[in-house]
Design an enzyme around this catalytic site. Structure first.
Site, short mmCIF file in Angstrom:
data_model
loop_
_atom_site.label_atom_id
_atom_site.label_comp_id
_atom_site.label_asym_id
_atom_site.label_seq_id
_atom_site.Cartn_x
_atom_site.Cartn_y
_atom_site.Cartn_z
N ASP A 120 -17.91 5.85 2.42
CA ASP A 120 -17.41 7.07 1.78
C ASP A 120 -16.31 6.70 0.79
O ASP A 120 -15.45 5.87 1.09
CB ASP A 120 -16.87 8.04 2.84
CG ASP A 120 -16.68 9.44 2.28
OD1 ASP A 120 -17.38 9.81 1.30
OD2 ASP A 120 -15.83 10.18 2.82
N HIS A 127 -8.54 15.49 -6.37
CA HIS A 127 -8.40 15.43 -4.91
C HIS A 127 -7.38 14.37 -4.51
O HIS A 127 -6.47 14.63 -3.71
CB HIS A 127 -9.75 15.13 -4.27
CG HIS A 127 -9.68 14.85 -2.80
ND1 HIS A 127 -9.44 15.85 -1.87
CD2 HIS A 127 -9.81 13.70 -2.09
CE1 HIS A 127 -9.42 15.31 -0.66
NE2 HIS A 127 -9.65 14.01 -0.76
N GLU A 193 -14.90 18.39 3.83
CA GLU A 193 -14.81 17.76 2.52
C GLU A 193 -16.16 17.94 1.84
O GLU A 193 -17.18 17.42 2.32
CB GLU A 193 -14.43 16.27 2.65
CG GLU A 193 -13.00 16.09 3.13
CD GLU A 193 -12.46 14.68 3.01
OE1 GLU A 193 -13.25 13.73 2.88
OE2 GLU A 193 -11.21 14.54 3.04
N GLU A 195 -18.80 17.08 -0.58
CA GLU A 195 -19.12 15.84 -1.27
C GLU A 195 -20.59 15.82 -1.67
O GLU A 195 -21.39 16.63 -1.22
CB GLU A 195 -18.84 14.62 -0.36
CG GLU A 195 -17.42 14.56 0.15
CD GLU A 195 -17.06 13.19 0.74
OE1 GLU A 195 -17.78 12.22 0.45
OE2 GLU A 195 -16.06 13.13 1.48
N ASP A 227 -18.09 15.91 4.80
CA ASP A 227 -17.35 14.91 5.57
C ASP A 227 -16.28 15.64 6.38
O ASP A 227 -15.12 15.73 5.97
CB ASP A 227 -16.74 13.90 4.59
CG ASP A 227 -15.86 12.89 5.28
OD1 ASP A 227 -16.03 12.66 6.49
OD2 ASP A 227 -14.97 12.33 4.60
N ARG A 231 -7.55 16.62 10.16
CA ARG A 231 -6.38 16.15 9.39
C ARG A 231 -5.24 15.68 10.26
O ARG A 231 -4.48 14.78 9.87
CB ARG A 231 -5.89 17.28 8.47
CG ARG A 231 -6.91 17.79 7.49
CD ARG A 231 -7.38 16.69 6.57
NE ARG A 231 -8.36 17.19 5.61
CZ ARG A 231 -9.12 16.41 4.87
NH1 ARG A 231 -9.02 15.09 4.97
NH2 ARG A 231 -9.99 16.92 4.04
N GLN A 234 -6.22 12.29 11.61
CA GLN A 234 -6.23 11.37 10.46
C GLN A 234 -4.82 10.97 10.05
O GLN A 234 -4.54 9.79 9.81
CB GLN A 234 -6.95 12.06 9.29
CG GLN A 234 -7.08 11.21 8.03
CD GLN A 234 -7.67 12.01 6.87
OE1 GLN A 234 -8.04 13.17 7.01
NE2 GLN A 234 -7.77 11.37 5.71
N LYS A 247 -12.54 11.11 11.23
CA LYS A 247 -13.72 11.33 10.39
C LYS A 247 -15.04 11.06 11.13
O LYS A 247 -16.07 11.62 10.78
CB LYS A 247 -13.69 10.35 9.20
CG LYS A 247 -12.48 10.48 8.30
CD LYS A 247 -12.72 11.53 7.27
CE LYS A 247 -11.68 11.46 6.16
NZ LYS A 247 -11.94 12.48 5.14
N THR A 251 -20.66 13.75 10.31
CA THR A 251 -20.81 13.94 8.87
C THR A 251 -22.14 14.65 8.67
O THR A 251 -23.18 14.15 9.11
CB THR A 251 -20.83 12.59 8.13
OG1 THR A 251 -19.66 11.84 8.48
CG2 THR A 251 -20.89 12.78 6.62
N GLU A 355 -6.50 21.03 0.67
CA GLU A 355 -5.99 21.33 -0.67
C GLU A 355 -5.93 22.84 -0.93
O GLU A 355 -4.99 23.32 -1.54
CB GLU A 355 -6.90 20.68 -1.72
CG GLU A 355 -6.95 19.18 -1.67
CD GLU A 355 -8.13 18.64 -2.46
OE1 GLU A 355 -9.20 18.45 -1.87
OE2 GLU A 355 -7.97 18.44 -3.68
CA CA Z 1 -14.49 11.99 2.43
#
Ligand code: CA
Length: 407
Positions: A120, A127, A193, A195, A227, A231, A234, A247, A251, A355
Site C-alpha cells: 500500500d 492526504h 481510506e 483508495e 484500507d 487510527r 496506528q 491496518k 482491506t 481528514e
Molecule cells: Ca492506505
C-alpha cells in the site's frame, strides 16, 4: 417491437459494452465459482459462453478465479476482451450468449483473484500533508523523502476481503499523548481510506526491475479499495517501522476488476513534479500519461461524505510499480498494490474520516447523527466512474463494508 434483450444495455449505463469488468460469481442454483463479466444489470458466465461459442478462450475463462487469465499476459487480455466485446454486441451471437446471462441480483460475488503480495502506498500530496499536519504539528507536513519516491509499506494479503464482507472492529493497544500508560480494547477511532487498487497479471523475474513503460505489460486492471484503519492503534504502534495491526485486520476490495483497456479515455497527466525525479521514476517522456481520472464517491449509510478525485494523485501506479521493483523484487500474478488514500485539495474531497473530521475535532453531520469515526453498524460504500469513449462513463464496481462489533 422485438423482445428486449438483456444485451440491449440502455444508453448511458456505466456498465455497457465499453466497460466489461471481470469478477467471480456463483448462484444459489449452482455454487461453482466461475468467471463473470458484468454487462448492464447482468453477469455473463464467461466460461460457459465461451464453450457454447467454441471459443479458444473457453479454458482460460472456465476457471474458479481470474488468476489464469491474469497470468496469460497482455496479448491474451486484449484478445479475450475483443472476443467478449463481440459476444455482447454482435446480434448473431445473441441466441448462444443470452442463456448464459444471470441477473446481477441473483449472483454471489467472490474475491476474484488469489492475492499474492499486498503493498500500500501514500501517493496523495493532499492526504500526506493533512496527516503530517495532524501527527507532526511541529515539523514539515511532508517528510523530506516524499517527493523523491512513492512511500509504501507491505500489508497483509491474507486479510484482503471482497466487497460485502463485514469488518469486525479490531482491538489493540492505544495510548493518547496525554494518557499515562497504554490501554487495550476495541478501537475507538475506526476509519476508512478510499483508495484505488491495482492487480498484477504478468510476473517479473527476481533481480530485474520493471520499467515505467512496461506498466501495461504487467498490470491487468484496477478496482476500488478500502484500507480500513484503526487510527488509535496506528498512532501508538507506527513508530519507527510503520503501519501494522492498525491496518492488517481487513482491506476490502471491489468484486469487479476494470481492465486498463476500458480506461484509455480516462488517462490524465499527473500534477507537475516539484523536484527532478530519478530516471526510473521520470515519466515526462512516456507515450501516455500515467494518471487516471477516476471520480470517487464515499458514502456512510447511504449518505455521501466525500468526492475524492484520483486525477490529483502525485505518484502514478506506473511509478509505484517501477519503485516497488527497482531493487529487484519480483512480481507475482495476483500481487495487489493500493494507491494510498485519495484526497483532493478541498475539504469535501478527503478520502478518510481522519481528514474529514480533523482527527475527531470536527464531527460530520449524518441524518442519523454525528460522526467522528465509524460506529458499529455503519456501512461504508465507495463508488466511482471514469470518462469513457465517446462521452460515456465507465463505472467501477462498488466496495461496501459494514462495521460489526468487536469480538
Ligand atoms: Ca492506505
Amino acid at each position: 417491437m422485438p423482445q428486449q434483450s438483456p444485451l440491449d444495455v440502455p444508453e448511458g449505463d456505466p456498465f455497457g459494452p465499453h466497460n466489461l469488468p471481470y469478477g467471480v460469481f456463483s448462484t444459489a442454483a449452482d455454487d461453482r465459482r466461475r468467471v463473470g463479466v458484468r454487462i448492464g444489470g447482468f453477469v455473463l458466465d464467461a466460461g460457459a459462453a465461451a464453450a457454447a461459442l467454441g471459443s479458444p478462450f473457453a479454458d482460460l475463462l472456465g476457471r474458479s478465479s481470474l488468476n489464469p487469465l491474469l497470468a496469460a499476459g497482455h496479448t491474451a487480455w486484449r484478445d479475450v476482451r475483443r472476443a467478449l466485446t463481440a459476444w455482447v454486441t454482435d446480434p448473431g451471437h445473441r441466441p448462444t450468449v443470452e442463456p448464459h446471462l444471470v441477473p446481477l441480483d441473483e449472483v454471489t460475488l467472490h474475491l476474484p483473484y488469489e492475492v499474492a503480495d499486498y503493498v500500500d502506498f501514500y501517493a496523495s500530496e493532499h492526504h500526506a500533508t493533512n496527516v503530517g499536519k495532524m501527527f507532526r504539528p511541529d515539523g514539515d507536513a511532508l517528510t523530506l523523502n516524499w517527493k523523491h519516491l512513492p512511500i509504501g509499506y507491505h500489508g497483509r494479503s491474507g486479510t484482503i476481503v471482497v466487497s460485502g464482507t463485514d469488518v469486525v472492529r479490531p482491538s489493540g493497544q492505544r495510548k493518547a499523548p496525554t494518557d499515562p500508560a497504554p490501554v487495550f480494547g476495541p478501537s475507538v477511532k475506526l476509519d476508512i481510506e478510499a483508495e484505488v487498487g491495482f492487480v498484477v497479471g504478468t510476473p517479473s523475474e527476481l533481480g530485474r526491475p520493471v520499467a515505467l513503460g512496461d506498466f501495461e505489460e504487467h498490470v491487468f486492471g484496477l478496482f476500488l479499495l478500502n484500507d480500513w484503519s484503526a487510527r488509535d492503534i496506528q498512532a501508538w504502534e507506527y513508530v519507527p517501522l510503520g503501519p501494522f495491526l492498525g491496518k492488517s485486520f481487513a482491506t476490502s476490495v471491489s468484486a469487479w476488476v476494470t481492465p486498463l483497456e476500458a480506461l484509455d479515455a480516462a488517462r490524465v497527466t499527473p500534477p507537475a513534479r516539484d523536484f527532478p525525479l530519478q530516471p526510473y521514476l521520470d515519466d515526462t517522456d512516456l507515450d501516455r500519461p500515467g494518471g487516471f481520472d477516476l471520480r470517487i464517491s464515499v458514502s456512510i449509510n447511504g449518505q455521501e461524505v466525500a468526492q475524492p478525485p484520483f486525477a490529483t494523485m502525485y505518484w502514478t501506479a506506473a511509478q509505484q510499480l517501477a519503485h516497488m521493483t527497482v531493487n529487484g523484487a519480483s512480481l507475482r500474478t495476483g500481487d495487489v498494490f493500493g494507491s494510498g488514500t485519495v484526497s483532493g485539495p478541498e475539504v469535501g474531497q478527503r478520502g478518510s474520516l481522519l481528514e474529514l473530521t480533523w482527527n475527531g475535532r470536527d464531527a460530520i453531520e449524518l441524518t442519523d447523527g454525528k460522526r467522528t469515526f465509524l460506529e458499529d453498524g455503519d456501512t461504508v460504500s465507495l463508488t466511482a466512474w471514469a470518462p469513457g469513449p465517446d462521452g460515456t462513463r465507465v463505472g467501477l464496481g462498488e466496495v461496501v463494508g459494514r462495521i460489526a462489533g468487536s469480538r
